[in-house]
Design a protein around this motif. Structure first.
Motif, PDB file in Angstrom:
ATOM      1  N   ASN A  21      -1.034   3.255   9.039  1.00 28.66           N
ATOM      2  CA  ASN A  21      -0.320   2.375   8.119  1.00 28.66           C
ATOM      3  C   ASN A  21       1.006   2.897   7.624  1.00 28.66           C
ATOM      4  O   ASN A  21       1.663   2.250   6.827  1.00 28.66           O
ATOM      5  N   GLY A  22       1.411   4.067   8.017  1.00 27.01           N
ATOM      6  CA  GLY A  22       2.652   4.625   7.512  1.00 27.01           C
ATOM      7  C   GLY A  22       2.570   4.984   6.051  1.00 27.01           C
ATOM      8  O   GLY A  22       3.562   5.240   5.398  1.00 27.01           O
ATOM      9  N   LYS A  23       1.378   4.989   5.465  1.00 28.70           N
ATOM     10  CA  LYS A  23       1.246   5.230   4.030  1.00 28.70           C
ATOM     11  C   LYS A  23       0.871   6.669   3.719  1.00 28.70           C
ATOM     12  O   LYS A  23       0.805   7.053   2.569  1.00 28.70           O
ATOM     13  N   LYS A 106      10.373   9.932   5.358  1.00 26.14           N
ATOM     14  CA  LYS A 106       9.737   9.329   6.522  1.00 26.14           C
ATOM     15  C   LYS A 106      10.805   9.031   7.558  1.00 26.14           C
ATOM     16  O   LYS A 106      11.917   8.647   7.218  1.00 26.14           O
ATOM     17  N   THR A 112      12.844   2.053   8.033  1.00 26.00           N
ATOM     18  CA  THR A 112      12.039   2.590   6.937  1.00 26.00           C
ATOM     19  C   THR A 112      12.650   2.258   5.583  1.00 26.00           C
ATOM     20  O   THR A 112      11.936   1.864   4.645  1.00 26.00           O
ATOM     21  N   LEU A 115      12.239  -1.387   4.752  1.00 28.76           N
ATOM     22  CA  LEU A 115      10.828  -1.615   4.436  1.00 28.76           C
ATOM     23  C   LEU A 115      10.512  -1.180   3.009  1.00 28.76           C
ATOM     24  O   LEU A 115       9.840  -1.906   2.258  1.00 28.76           O
ATOM     25  N   PRO A 120       8.378  -6.021   4.370  1.00 28.07           N
ATOM     26  CA  PRO A 120       8.142  -5.972   5.816  1.00 28.07           C
ATOM     27  C   PRO A 120       8.945  -6.968   6.653  1.00 28.07           C
ATOM     28  O   PRO A 120       9.280  -6.655   7.794  1.00 28.07           O
ATOM     29  N   ARG A 347       3.530   2.580  13.761  1.00 27.79           N
ATOM     30  CA  ARG A 347       2.637   3.184  12.773  1.00 27.79           C
ATOM     31  C   ARG A 347       2.398   2.248  11.598  1.00 27.79           C
ATOM     32  O   ARG A 347       1.331   2.243  10.985  1.00 27.79           O
ATOM     33  N   GLU A 348       3.405   1.431  11.279  1.00 27.10           N
ATOM     34  CA  GLU A 348       3.288   0.479  10.178  1.00 27.10           C
ATOM     35  C   GLU A 348       2.620  -0.824  10.610  1.00 27.10           C
ATOM     36  O   GLU A 348       2.392  -1.701   9.785  1.00 27.10           O
ATOM     37  N   HIS A 350       3.923  -2.936  13.013  1.00 27.62           N
ATOM     38  CA  HIS A 350       4.917  -3.936  13.385  1.00 27.62           C
ATOM     39  C   HIS A 350       5.244  -3.961  14.871  1.00 27.62           C
ATOM     40  O   HIS A 350       5.994  -4.829  15.319  1.00 27.62           O
TER      41      HIS A 350
END
Length: 482
Positions: A21-23, A106, A112, A115, A120, A347-348, A350
């Motif tokens: 999730n990029g989190k 990141k 990024t 975002l 998104p 990773r997110e 998309h």
């Protein structure tokens, strides 16, 4: 193909998933990877960071055709002024990205930051256009310049066959992709070598130019601001050309997670690189005018070659080789950096999940690199490259302006965010205004091409709802997407 959220999984093959999730927290050297976790390693030192920026900014343009600025300014003095001012404006933009790179650790660059600031949808539109058109077309264009100039010494007396240029270009593109898929370290080392070659090439022009000045060859600088008056439309277009020549200062932010000590090295690399490039560009143009008049420069197809032929005799044969190496460095730096944008977007959730996977032994985002190869080849052999770049050149400045405006927005939205490096507020305000002004200017001066580019960009909106938001896709549609 596309998914709403990336799930951390381990494949049975040679790749492992990056991050979910990029989190998760950014890859920090103080946070060692868990056992079995494969991550992109921190291999970008300060020197490598400088080589990425300089090596990507300096392409073929400064050697081949700096006449766009001269044509739109109308005089030697104004053209040199525009080169200087564009360097300062680019430094302002780079400083804004330095702040963003030190507070949002990141990778992914433009994607990024959009975002984080705006959500998104605009971030997806940015990566959609980059993946499908901008990056393949831009890589193909700079690769064609590489192919043409690497063959130049072999075809001095005749025209180079177009098929030969495209074939050697295809070999160059494939070599860059293989290099970036195989080793981060070797890609960075070669980028440092190519950056050194670029600086040597610039010095080969600057040093004879300085000698000419010492000899008193200043006739082309007399009444430097006299000449054809720049039109109201011409001067902004000159700035547009100048900003394009300096573009590339943002590429280090695409690999933030791989930079050693990013709080210190990102601002340092950006400042050192932009000072070197700005001084180099201005002095190179001064050197040209010590030997070539404004009229002759406008008629020249390759200014550096014309300059070298007049002052260096047979040594001028080396100039096309240096131009080719310069183009190869831009190809390598662009692929190295932009593949990380696709990696992070995957990773997110998309982009297809495979693009966020890392080779288990080589520690490279191999799928995110390789995805560019077939798209670039299609552009090379079938696409109208220059039309595509004209259509979408406004998109680059629109999104860069949006990113820098996002910096201002984040100052108010998240005032408590740690900011190890912070720029005065007037810098992002001035730079974002400049970017949006150039976008508005392109809409006014070339509404047809810009309108087509705008329409292509907007296709990202239905794509976002179709691939990302729509959960209950029918079975046949899921099968179609694989």
């Amino acid at each position: 193909m596309f998914r709403k959220a990336a799930v951390p999984t381990v494949s049975n093959g040679s790749y492992l998933q990056g991050q979910a999730n990029g989190k998760l927290s950014s890859m920090d050297s103080r946070q060692p990877a868990r056992e079995g976790k494969v991550v992109l390693k921190k291999k970008v030192t300060l020197l490598r960071g400088i080589s990425i920026i300089i090596g990507t900014i300096i392409g073929a343009g400064i050697f081949i055709s700096p006449k766009g600025i001269l044509k739109n300014t109308g005089s030697v003095g104004m053209s040199l002024t525009v080169w200087t001012v564009c360097g300062i404006l680019s430094l302002f933009g780079a400083l804004c990205y330095a702040e963003l790179g030190t507070c949002i650790k990141k990778s992914g660059g433009h994607y990024t930051y959009i975002l984080e600031a705006f959500g998104p949808l605009p971030a997806f539109v940015r990566v959609w256009v980059e993946l499908l058109i901008i990056r393949p077309a831009a890589t193909a264009v700079i690769s064609l310049a590489f192919g043409r100039y690497i063959l130049e010494p072999f075809f001095m007396q005749c025209e180079i066959p177009e098929l030969a240029i495209k074939l050697i270009t295809a070999v160059g593109i494939t070599l860059v992709m293989v290099l970036n898929s195989t080793s981060v370290s070797w890609s960075a080392r070669i980028q440092m070598f190519l950056t050194f070659c670029k600086l040597v090439a610039i010095l080969i022009i600057i040093v004879p130019g300085v000698i000419q000045l010492i000899k008193g060859e200043t006739q082309h600088f007399k009444n430097a601001f006299a000449g054809n008056d720049a039109s109201i439309m011409g001067l902004p277009l000159a700035f547009y050309s100048g900003m394009y020549a300096y573009s590339g200062w943002f590429y280090l932010n695409f690999v933030t997670e791989e930079v050693e000590n990013p709080e210190k090295n990102i601002p340092l690399a950006i400042c050192i690189s932009m000072i070197i490039v700005t001084v180099g560009y201005v002095l190179t143009n001064v050197a040209y005018f010590t030997t070539i008049s404004a009229g002759e420069l406008l008629l020249s197809k390759a200014v550096a070659v014309t300059f070298a032929e007049r002052l260096m005799g047979d040594f001028s044969l080396a100039v096309p080789v240096f131009v080719a190496l310069s183009c190869f460095g831009s190809m390598n730096g662009g692929v190295f950096a932009v593949s990380r944008m696709f990696f992070v977007a995957s990773r997110e959730g998309h982009l297809p999940e495979i693009l966020s996977m890392i080779h288990v032994r080589k520690h490279t985002p191999l799928p995110a690199v390789i995805v560019l190869h077939p798209l670039t080849m299609i552009m090379l052999f079938n696409g109208d490259l220059y039309s595509l770049l004209n259509f979408l050149s406004f998109a680059r400045w629109l999104f860069i302006g949006l990113v820098v405006a996002g910096l201002i927005y984040l100052r108010y939205k998240r005032p408590d965010m740690p900011r190890p490096f912070k720029v005065p507020l007037f810098i992002p305000a001035l730079f974002s205004f400049t970017c949006l002004f150039m976008v508005a200017l392109s809409l006014y001066s070339d509404p047809v091409n810009t309108g087509i580019g705008f329409a292509i960009t907007l296709t990202g909106i239905p794509a976002y709802y179709l691939f990302i938001v729509w959960d209950n896709k029918p079975k046949w549609f899921r099968k179609l997407l694989g």
